[in-house]
Motif scaffolding. Structure first.
Motif, mmCIF file in Angstrom:
data_model
loop_
_atom_site.group_PDB
_atom_site.id
_atom_site.type_symbol
_atom_site.label_atom_id
_atom_site.label_comp_id
_atom_site.label_asym_id
_atom_site.label_seq_id
_atom_site.Cartn_x
_atom_site.Cartn_y
_atom_site.Cartn_z
ATOM 1 N N ARG A 1 0.825 -1.204 0.000
ATOM 2 C CA ARG A 1 0.000 0.000 0.000
ATOM 3 C C ARG A 1 0.857 1.250 0.000
ATOM 4 N NH1 ARG A 1 -3.242 -1.119 5.020
ATOM 5 N NH2 ARG A 1 -2.474 -3.184 4.672
ATOM 6 N N HIS A 2 0.210 2.367 -0.223
ATOM 7 C CA HIS A 2 0.858 3.672 -0.121
ATOM 8 C C HIS A 2 0.351 4.327 1.153
ATOM 9 C CE1 HIS A 2 2.453 3.400 -4.136
ATOM 10 N NE2 HIS A 2 1.239 3.110 -4.595
ATOM 11 N N THR A 3 1.238 5.037 1.832
ATOM 12 C CA THR A 3 0.851 5.724 3.054
ATOM 13 C C THR A 3 1.499 7.104 3.073
ATOM 14 O OG1 THR A 3 0.723 5.504 5.462
ATOM 15 C CG2 THR A 3 2.761 4.776 4.429
ATOM 16 N N VAL A 4 0.938 8.010 3.844
ATOM 17 C CA VAL A 4 1.476 9.360 3.958
ATOM 18 C C VAL A 4 2.332 9.426 5.216
ATOM 19 C CG1 VAL A 4 0.925 11.812 4.242
ATOM 20 C CG2 VAL A 4 -0.477 10.373 2.756
ATOM 21 N N ILE A 5 3.535 9.941 5.054
ATOM 22 C CA ILE A 5 4.475 10.098 6.151
ATOM 23 C C ILE A 5 4.630 11.589 6.434
ATOM 24 C CG2 ILE A 5 6.866 9.689 6.900
ATOM 25 C CD1 ILE A 5 5.285 7.125 6.439
ATOM 26 N N PHE A 6 4.552 11.960 7.714
ATOM 27 C CA PHE A 6 4.782 13.345 8.125
ATOM 28 C C PHE A 6 6.130 13.425 8.814
ATOM 29 C CE2 PHE A 6 4.616 16.606 11.490
ATOM 30 C CZ PHE A 6 4.517 17.727 10.679
ATOM 31 N N THR A 7 6.969 14.347 8.349
ATOM 32 C CA THR A 7 8.249 14.616 8.986
ATOM 33 C C THR A 7 8.218 16.051 9.495
ATOM 34 O OG1 THR A 7 9.313 13.159 7.373
ATOM 35 C CG2 THR A 7 10.746 14.608 8.668
ATOM 36 N N PRO A 8 8.267 16.249 10.807
ATOM 37 C CA PRO A 8 8.201 17.613 11.343
ATOM 38 C C PRO A 8 9.455 18.411 10.990
ATOM 39 C CG PRO A 8 8.599 16.039 13.105
ATOM 40 C CD PRO A 8 8.378 15.247 11.858
ATOM 41 N N SER A 9 9.289 19.717 10.849
ATOM 42 C CA SER A 9 10.424 20.587 10.564
ATOM 43 C C SER A 9 11.287 20.699 11.820
ATOM 44 C CB SER A 9 9.938 21.980 10.164
ATOM 45 O OG SER A 9 9.369 22.628 11.288
ATOM 46 N N ALA A 10 12.492 21.198 11.641
ATOM 47 C CA ALA A 10 13.395 21.388 12.776
ATOM 48 C C ALA A 10 12.771 22.343 13.791
ATOM 49 C CB ALA A 10 14.744 21.920 12.290
ATOM 50 N N ARG A 11 12.089 23.364 13.305
ATOM 51 C CA ARG A 11 11.457 24.332 14.202
ATOM 52 C C ARG A 11 10.361 23.668 15.031
ATOM 53 N NH1 ARG A 11 8.683 29.432 11.517
ATOM 54 N NH2 ARG A 11 10.521 29.157 10.236
ATOM 55 N N LEU A 12 9.561 22.819 14.410
ATOM 56 C CA LEU A 12 8.494 22.125 15.139
ATOM 57 C C LEU A 12 9.080 21.122 16.121
ATOM 58 C CD1 LEU A 12 5.512 21.641 15.644
ATOM 59 C CD2 LEU A 12 5.504 20.055 13.715
ATOM 60 N N ARG A 13 10.113 20.388 15.696
ATOM 61 C CA ARG A 13 10.763 19.436 16.609
ATOM 62 C C ARG A 13 11.322 20.154 17.826
ATOM 63 N NH1 ARG A 13 12.838 17.109 11.931
ATOM 64 N NH2 ARG A 13 14.820 18.155 12.244
ATOM 65 N N GLU A 14 11.919 21.306 17.595
ATOM 66 C CA GLU A 14 12.480 22.091 18.705
ATOM 67 C C GLU A 14 11.368 22.560 19.648
ATOM 68 O OE1 GLU A 14 14.391 26.450 18.926
ATOM 69 O OE2 GLU A 14 15.540 25.025 17.702
ATOM 70 N N ALA A 15 10.270 23.019 19.070
ATOM 71 C CA ALA A 15 9.144 23.487 19.883
ATOM 72 C C ALA A 15 8.532 22.350 20.688
ATOM 73 C CB ALA A 15 8.089 24.135 18.996
ATOM 74 N N LEU A 16 8.507 21.147 20.109
ATOM 75 C CA LEU A 16 7.937 19.994 20.796
ATOM 76 C C LEU A 16 8.914 19.359 21.771
ATOM 77 C CD1 LEU A 16 6.105 18.246 17.827
ATOM 78 C CD2 LEU A 16 5.091 19.585 19.670
ATOM 79 N N GLY A 17 10.168 19.735 21.699
ATOM 80 C CA GLY A 17 11.200 19.150 22.552
ATOM 81 C C GLY A 17 10.921 19.300 24.034
ATOM 82 N N GLY A 18 10.227 20.345 24.441
ATOM 83 C CA GLY A 18 9.951 20.576 25.849
ATOM 84 C C GLY A 18 8.618 20.011 26.290
#
Length: 104
Positions: free
Chosen positions: A78-95
């Protein structure tokens, strides 16, 4: 209190932040989702600067196992959609913790 933000919640917040009518904001949001969906269906990668990247990936056929019974079965390719967060979003979610609350 709900941990889920709906499309309606986003539309209301965008309307309040911009001063535009909620119906206009909703129409713009709906069209954006349609355009993103069309691009993904065409196999294109969608980059949302500062947020992340959506891309379609192929999953190969594989053997799955029912955890309750242990019986094997074929999982179709099958085909699936993959989401890769941006560096800015990863940094914001880090805390954040797993439940979305700020880490202490």
């Amino acid at each position: 209190m709900s941990n889920t933000v709906t499309r309606a919640d986003i539309g209301t917040a965008a309307s309040e932040a911009t001063g535009l009518a909620k119906s206009d904001v909703t129409a713009i949001g709906q069209r954006m989702f349609e355009l993103i969906g069309e691009a993904l269906k065409a196999g294109e990668t969608v980059k949302l600067t500062g947020f992340g990247t959506l891309q379609v990936r192929s999953r190969a056929e594989r053997v799955g196992r029912n955890p309750r019974t242990g019986t094997e079965h074929r999982i179709t390719p099958r085909h699936t959609v993959i989401f890769t967060p941006s560096a800015r979003l990863r940094e914001a979610l880090g805390g954040l913790t797993a439940n979305g609350a700020d880490a202490v």
